[in-house]
Design a protein around this motif. Structure first.
Motif, mmCIF file in Angstrom:
data_model
loop_
_atom_site.group_PDB
_atom_site.id
_atom_site.type_symbol
_atom_site.label_atom_id
_atom_site.label_comp_id
_atom_site.label_asym_id
_atom_site.label_seq_id
_atom_site.Cartn_x
_atom_site.Cartn_y
_atom_site.Cartn_z
ATOM 1 N N ALA A 290 2.111 -2.673 2.117
ATOM 2 C CA ALA A 290 1.985 -1.726 1.013
ATOM 3 C C ALA A 290 2.380 -2.353 -0.313
ATOM 4 C CB ALA A 290 2.838 -0.491 1.287
ATOM 5 N N SER A 291 3.491 -3.085 -0.333
ATOM 6 C CA SER A 291 3.944 -3.650 -1.603
ATOM 7 C C SER A 291 3.121 -4.852 -2.035
ATOM 8 C CB SER A 291 5.436 -3.997 -1.550
ATOM 9 O OG SER A 291 5.772 -4.751 -0.416
ATOM 10 N N VAL A 292 2.488 -5.546 -1.081
ATOM 11 C CA VAL A 292 1.537 -6.603 -1.446
ATOM 12 C C VAL A 292 0.364 -5.986 -2.212
ATOM 13 C CG1 VAL A 292 -0.161 -8.249 -0.545
ATOM 14 C CG2 VAL A 292 2.149 -8.197 0.401
ATOM 15 N N LEU A 293 -0.171 -4.901 -1.660
ATOM 16 C CA LEU A 293 -1.275 -4.218 -2.327
ATOM 17 C C LEU A 293 -0.827 -3.649 -3.667
ATOM 18 C CD1 LEU A 293 -4.157 -3.107 -2.322
ATOM 19 C CD2 LEU A 293 -3.308 -1.121 -1.055
ATOM 20 N N GLY A 294 0.330 -2.986 -3.700
ATOM 21 C CA GLY A 294 0.819 -2.386 -4.935
ATOM 22 C C GLY A 294 1.090 -3.413 -6.007
ATOM 23 N N GLY A 295 1.663 -4.557 -5.626
ATOM 24 C CA GLY A 295 1.921 -5.610 -6.600
ATOM 25 C C GLY A 295 0.654 -6.138 -7.219
ATOM 26 N N ALA A 296 -0.362 -6.340 -6.377
ATOM 27 C CA ALA A 296 -1.647 -6.842 -6.885
ATOM 28 C C ALA A 296 -2.304 -5.822 -7.805
ATOM 29 C CB ALA A 296 -2.566 -7.185 -5.718
ATOM 30 N N VAL A 297 -2.249 -4.551 -7.418
ATOM 31 C CA VAL A 297 -2.833 -3.501 -8.256
ATOM 32 C C VAL A 297 -2.100 -3.416 -9.594
ATOM 33 C CG1 VAL A 297 -3.143 -0.995 -8.471
ATOM 34 C CG2 VAL A 297 -3.757 -2.142 -6.343
ATOM 35 N N GLY A 298 -0.777 -3.553 -9.563
ATOM 36 C CA GLY A 298 -0.011 -3.494 -10.798
ATOM 37 C C GLY A 298 -0.381 -4.591 -11.778
ATOM 38 N N LEU A 299 -0.688 -5.771 -11.274
ATOM 39 C CA LEU A 299 -1.029 -6.898 -12.142
ATOM 40 C C LEU A 299 -2.503 -6.885 -12.554
ATOM 41 C CD1 LEU A 299 0.946 -9.709 -10.267
ATOM 42 C CD2 LEU A 299 1.546 -8.693 -12.473
ATOM 43 N N VAL A 300 -3.376 -6.693 -11.579
ATOM 44 C CA VAL A 300 -4.823 -6.852 -11.810
ATOM 45 C C VAL A 300 -5.497 -5.552 -12.199
ATOM 46 C CG1 VAL A 300 -6.994 -7.604 -10.758
ATOM 47 C CG2 VAL A 300 -4.871 -8.795 -10.205
ATOM 48 N N GLY A 301 -5.003 -4.440 -11.650
ATOM 49 C CA GLY A 301 -5.650 -3.160 -11.869
ATOM 50 C C GLY A 301 -6.217 -2.601 -10.580
ATOM 51 N N ALA A 302 -6.816 -1.416 -10.668
ATOM 52 C CA ALA A 302 -7.279 -0.682 -9.493
ATOM 53 C C ALA A 302 -8.316 -1.436 -8.674
ATOM 54 C CB ALA A 302 -7.847 0.674 -9.919
ATOM 55 N N SER A 303 -9.026 -2.373 -9.275
ATOM 56 C CA SER A 303 -10.044 -3.128 -8.542
ATOM 57 C C SER A 303 -9.451 -3.915 -7.378
ATOM 58 C CB SER A 303 -10.773 -4.089 -9.484
ATOM 59 O OG SER A 303 -9.877 -5.054 -10.023
ATOM 60 N N ALA A 304 -8.159 -4.224 -7.451
ATOM 61 C CA ALA A 304 -7.518 -4.988 -6.375
ATOM 62 C C ALA A 304 -7.450 -4.201 -5.077
ATOM 63 C CB ALA A 304 -6.122 -5.419 -6.793
ATOM 64 N N LYS A 305 -7.487 -2.860 -5.159
ATOM 65 C CA LYS A 305 -7.404 -2.027 -3.956
ATOM 66 C C LYS A 305 -8.479 -2.383 -2.940
ATOM 67 C CE LYS A 305 -5.361 2.279 -5.711
ATOM 68 N NZ LYS A 305 -5.601 3.723 -5.876
ATOM 69 N N ASP A 306 -9.673 -2.656 -3.422
ATOM 70 C CA ASP A 306 -10.797 -2.929 -2.531
ATOM 71 C C ASP A 306 -10.929 -4.403 -2.181
ATOM 72 O OD1 ASP A 306 -11.561 -0.211 -2.593
ATOM 73 O OD2 ASP A 306 -12.633 -0.530 -4.482
ATOM 74 N N GLN A 307 -10.094 -5.249 -2.766
ATOM 75 C CA GLN A 307 -10.222 -6.684 -2.546
ATOM 76 C C GLN A 307 -9.108 -7.270 -1.691
ATOM 77 O OE1 GLN A 307 -11.494 -8.983 -6.173
ATOM 78 N NE2 GLN A 307 -11.153 -7.031 -7.210
ATOM 79 N N VAL A 308 -7.899 -6.787 -1.858
ATOM 80 C CA VAL A 308 -6.751 -7.367 -1.161
ATOM 81 C C VAL A 308 -6.717 -6.913 0.297
ATOM 82 C CG1 VAL A 308 -4.233 -7.383 -1.021
ATOM 83 C CG2 VAL A 308 -5.370 -7.641 -3.235
ATOM 84 N N LYS A 309 -6.589 -7.864 1.206
ATOM 85 C CA LYS A 309 -6.454 -7.611 2.642
ATOM 86 C C LYS A 309 -5.075 -8.100 3.069
ATOM 87 C CE LYS A 309 -10.713 -6.233 2.622
ATOM 88 N NZ LYS A 309 -10.984 -4.772 2.599
ATOM 89 N N ALA A 310 -4.144 -7.177 3.196
ATOM 90 C CA ALA A 310 -2.736 -7.530 3.376
ATOM 91 C C ALA A 310 -2.376 -7.692 4.853
ATOM 92 C CB ALA A 310 -1.849 -6.487 2.713
ATOM 93 N N SER A 311 -2.919 -8.708 5.499
ATOM 94 C CA SER A 311 -2.578 -8.984 6.890
ATOM 95 C C SER A 311 -1.250 -9.724 6.971
ATOM 96 C CB SER A 311 -3.696 -9.788 7.564
ATOM 97 O OG SER A 311 -3.931 -10.985 6.852
ATOM 98 N N LEU A 312 -0.723 -9.862 8.168
ATOM 99 C CA LEU A 312 0.582 -10.480 8.358
ATOM 100 C C LEU A 312 0.619 -11.901 7.820
ATOM 101 C CD1 LEU A 312 1.272 -9.208 11.976
ATOM 102 C CD2 LEU A 312 2.456 -8.461 9.900
ATOM 103 N N CYS A 313 1.633 -12.193 7.052
ATOM 104 C CA CYS A 313 1.882 -13.520 6.470
ATOM 105 C C CYS A 313 0.704 -14.035 5.631
ATOM 106 C CB CYS A 313 2.245 -14.524 7.549
ATOM 107 S SG CYS A 313 3.895 -15.230 7.301
ATOM 108 N N CYS A 314 -0.028 -13.091 5.039
ATOM 109 C CA CYS A 314 -1.114 -13.479 4.148
ATOM 110 C C CYS A 314 -0.558 -13.910 2.799
ATOM 111 C CB CYS A 314 -2.087 -12.320 3.948
ATOM 112 S SG CYS A 314 -1.398 -10.980 2.945
ATOM 113 N N LEU A 315 -1.442 -14.475 1.996
ATOM 114 C CA LEU A 315 -1.046 -14.969 0.679
ATOM 115 C C LEU A 315 -2.057 -14.488 -0.358
ATOM 116 C CD1 LEU A 315 1.117 -16.762 -0.623
ATOM 117 C CD2 LEU A 315 -0.408 -18.717 -0.269
#
Length: 215
Positions: free
Chosen positions: A159-184
């Motif tokens: 959740a916080s990986v997705l939220g951090g990306a959205v906070g920096l990049v904007g709402a478009s990150a919601k559909d792009q970030v795939k927060a699997s285990l130990c991802c980068l």
């Protein structure tokens, strides 16, 4: 002005491997890494050795601290515990604020923890998904701005990986970030803009999950 914010999720957790662990655990909502999760965290640390990371921030949950510790050993850096990167405090997952080890206990276990650091943001239980995204996003932007001249790593949860990306990049990150285990995730600042350069890379792992799990 340029800067890179790396965002990573913790490795595999013991209750994902052994669901029965939950029934007898002292802190049921703060599981440690599983054995393969430790391997994943080590591999992530090796991946990041070549990067110019100056600061490591981690959620205070045990699995994120353990993941950050593997990375900190590889990079020879301290760990700053940042509550703003915590798990989503979802009342459907947790009947109350999840119990965790104290900062003092964590510091005794993991000597790379910087005991002088104070969290810039502390989440409140319970929180909605929207509140979590705002909280994690605000944490990422606060840290990026405070340490703007240096590259930083944020170690959190799906959740916080997705939220951090959205906070920096904007709402478009919601559909792009795939927060699997130990991802980068890699987000690069170029002047006033943030660019999403990695959306959940797992190429550093010898084994990856087939289905992304969050709780």
């Amino acid at each position: 002005m340029s800067q890179i914010v790396w965002i990573a999720r913790h490795g595999n957790r013991i209750d994902f491997v052994n669901p029965e662990w939950f029934n007898t655990a002292e802190r049921r909502f703060d599981p440690p890494l599983s054995d393969d999760g430790v391997v994943q965290a080590y591999q992530l640390g090796q991946r990041l050795k070549a990067e110019n990371i100056a600061h490591i921030f981690a959620s205070p949950f045990l699995r994120t601290v353990q993941t950050a510790n593997q990375i900190a050993e590889a990079l020879d850096l301290p760990i700053k515990l940042e509550a703003g990167l915590s798990e989503w405090l979802n009342p459907a997952w947790f009947p109350e604020m999840p119990e965790k080890l104290s900062i003092e206990a964590l510091t005794k276990l993991y000597q790379r923890i910087d005991s002088s650091y104070t969290s810039r943001l502390v989440p409140q239980y319970p929180e909605t998904h929207a509140e979590m995204l705002i909280r994690a996003g605000k944490t990422a932007t606060l840290l990026a701005d405070e340490f703007f001249s240096e590259d930083i790593l944020l170690v959190g949860h799906g959740a916080s990986v997705l939220g951090g990306a959205v906070g920096l990049v904007g709402a478009s990150a919601k559909d792009q970030v795939k927060a699997s285990l130990c991802c980068l995730v890699k987000v690069a600042r170029q002047e006033a803009d943030w660019l999403l350069e990695l959306t959940g890379d797992t190429s550093h792992l010898s084994a990856v999950e087939e289905v992304i799990r969050f709780n």
